[in-house]
Design a protein around this motif. Sequence first.
Motif, short mmCIF file in Angstrom:
data_model
loop_
_atom_site.label_atom_id
_atom_site.label_comp_id
_atom_site.label_asym_id
_atom_site.label_seq_id
_atom_site.Cartn_x
_atom_site.Cartn_y
_atom_site.Cartn_z
N GLY A 257 59.63 -10.56 54.20
CA GLY A 257 60.00 -11.45 53.13
C GLY A 257 61.51 -11.44 52.93
N LYS A 258 62.06 -12.60 52.67
CA LYS A 258 63.51 -12.67 52.45
C LYS A 258 63.81 -13.52 51.22
N GLY A 259 64.77 -13.03 50.44
CA GLY A 259 65.16 -13.79 49.26
C GLY A 259 66.67 -13.81 49.08
N ARG A 260 67.13 -14.77 48.29
CA ARG A 260 68.56 -14.83 47.95
C ARG A 260 68.69 -14.70 46.44
N CYS A 261 69.58 -13.79 46.04
CA CYS A 261 69.73 -13.49 44.62
C CYS A 261 70.38 -14.65 43.87
N SER B 183 72.07 -14.42 41.04
CA SER B 183 73.33 -14.16 40.35
C SER B 183 74.46 -13.71 41.28
N CYS B 184 74.14 -12.99 42.37
CA CYS B 184 75.24 -12.53 43.23
C CYS B 184 75.14 -13.06 44.67
N SER B 185 74.12 -13.88 44.93
CA SER B 185 73.96 -14.52 46.24
C SER B 185 73.67 -13.56 47.39
N GLU B 186 73.37 -12.32 47.04
CA GLU B 186 72.98 -11.34 48.07
C GLU B 186 71.66 -11.79 48.72
N GLU B 187 71.60 -11.66 50.04
CA GLU B 187 70.33 -11.92 50.72
C GLU B 187 69.70 -10.59 51.08
N PHE B 188 68.41 -10.46 50.83
CA PHE B 188 67.78 -9.17 51.06
C PHE B 188 66.31 -9.32 51.45
N ASP B 189 65.77 -8.24 52.03
CA ASP B 189 64.35 -8.22 52.41
C ASP B 189 63.51 -7.94 51.18
N MET B 190 62.40 -8.66 51.07
CA MET B 190 61.51 -8.47 49.92
C MET B 190 60.19 -7.88 50.38
N GLU B 191 59.80 -6.78 49.72
CA GLU B 191 58.51 -6.17 50.02
C GLU B 191 57.38 -6.97 49.38
N ASP B 192 57.65 -7.55 48.24
CA ASP B 192 56.68 -8.39 47.55
C ASP B 192 57.41 -9.44 46.73
N LEU B 193 56.65 -10.33 46.12
CA LEU B 193 57.25 -11.46 45.42
C LEU B 193 58.07 -11.05 44.19
N LEU B 194 57.83 -9.85 43.69
CA LEU B 194 58.54 -9.42 42.48
C LEU B 194 59.74 -8.53 42.79
N LEU C 52 63.31 -7.09 43.40
CA LEU C 52 64.57 -7.43 42.75
C LEU C 52 65.74 -7.23 43.70
N CYS C 53 66.82 -7.90 43.42
CA CYS C 53 68.04 -7.76 44.20
C CYS C 53 68.50 -6.30 44.19
N PRO C 54 68.74 -5.71 45.37
CA PRO C 54 69.17 -4.30 45.41
C PRO C 54 70.58 -4.13 44.86
N ASN C 55 71.29 -5.20 44.76
CA ASN C 55 72.68 -5.17 44.31
C ASN C 55 72.79 -5.20 42.77
N CYS C 56 72.07 -6.14 42.15
CA CYS C 56 72.25 -6.32 40.70
C CYS C 56 70.94 -6.39 39.93
N GLN C 57 69.82 -6.17 40.61
CA GLN C 57 68.50 -6.10 39.97
C GLN C 57 68.01 -7.42 39.36
N HIS C 58 68.59 -8.52 39.78
CA HIS C 58 68.06 -9.80 39.32
C HIS C 58 66.94 -10.28 40.25
#
Length: 113
Positions: free
Chosen positions: A69-73, A75-86, A88-94
């Motif tokens: 899973g991949k998402g884009r934050c 608030s800070c536009s960080e792209e990160f791997d998602m384990e599930d739909l909920l 949160l951004c590892p950078n800012c927790q949004h």
Amino acid sequence: MHELSLALEVLGLVTSEAAKNRVKVIHEIQIEIGKISGVESDVFQAALEISARNSILDNARIIIINSPGKGRCMSCSEEFDMEDLLALCPNCQHQPSEITGGRELKVLSMMAE
Ligand SMILES: [Zn+2]
């Protein structure tokens, strides 16, 4: 059990593709399932194996490939791997504003004769 209806959908798709191409036997099929697609790979595979009895996929090797899973934050536009739909951004927790990958369920390839 929406895995079962998805399995039947895939089987229908494969069967009509095979008929179009005059394929009689399929030896192997690869299916990609995104980690956050909401589909349980194991359940889906079992459902497909059961549905495949006496079909063109009977005896075919079913290979499931899990894409991350991949998402884009938002608030800070960080792209990160998602384990599930909920997740949160590892950078800012949004919460991510955009899911950019990992929701797909598709047939990647078939080996046939
Ligand atoms: Zn962030």
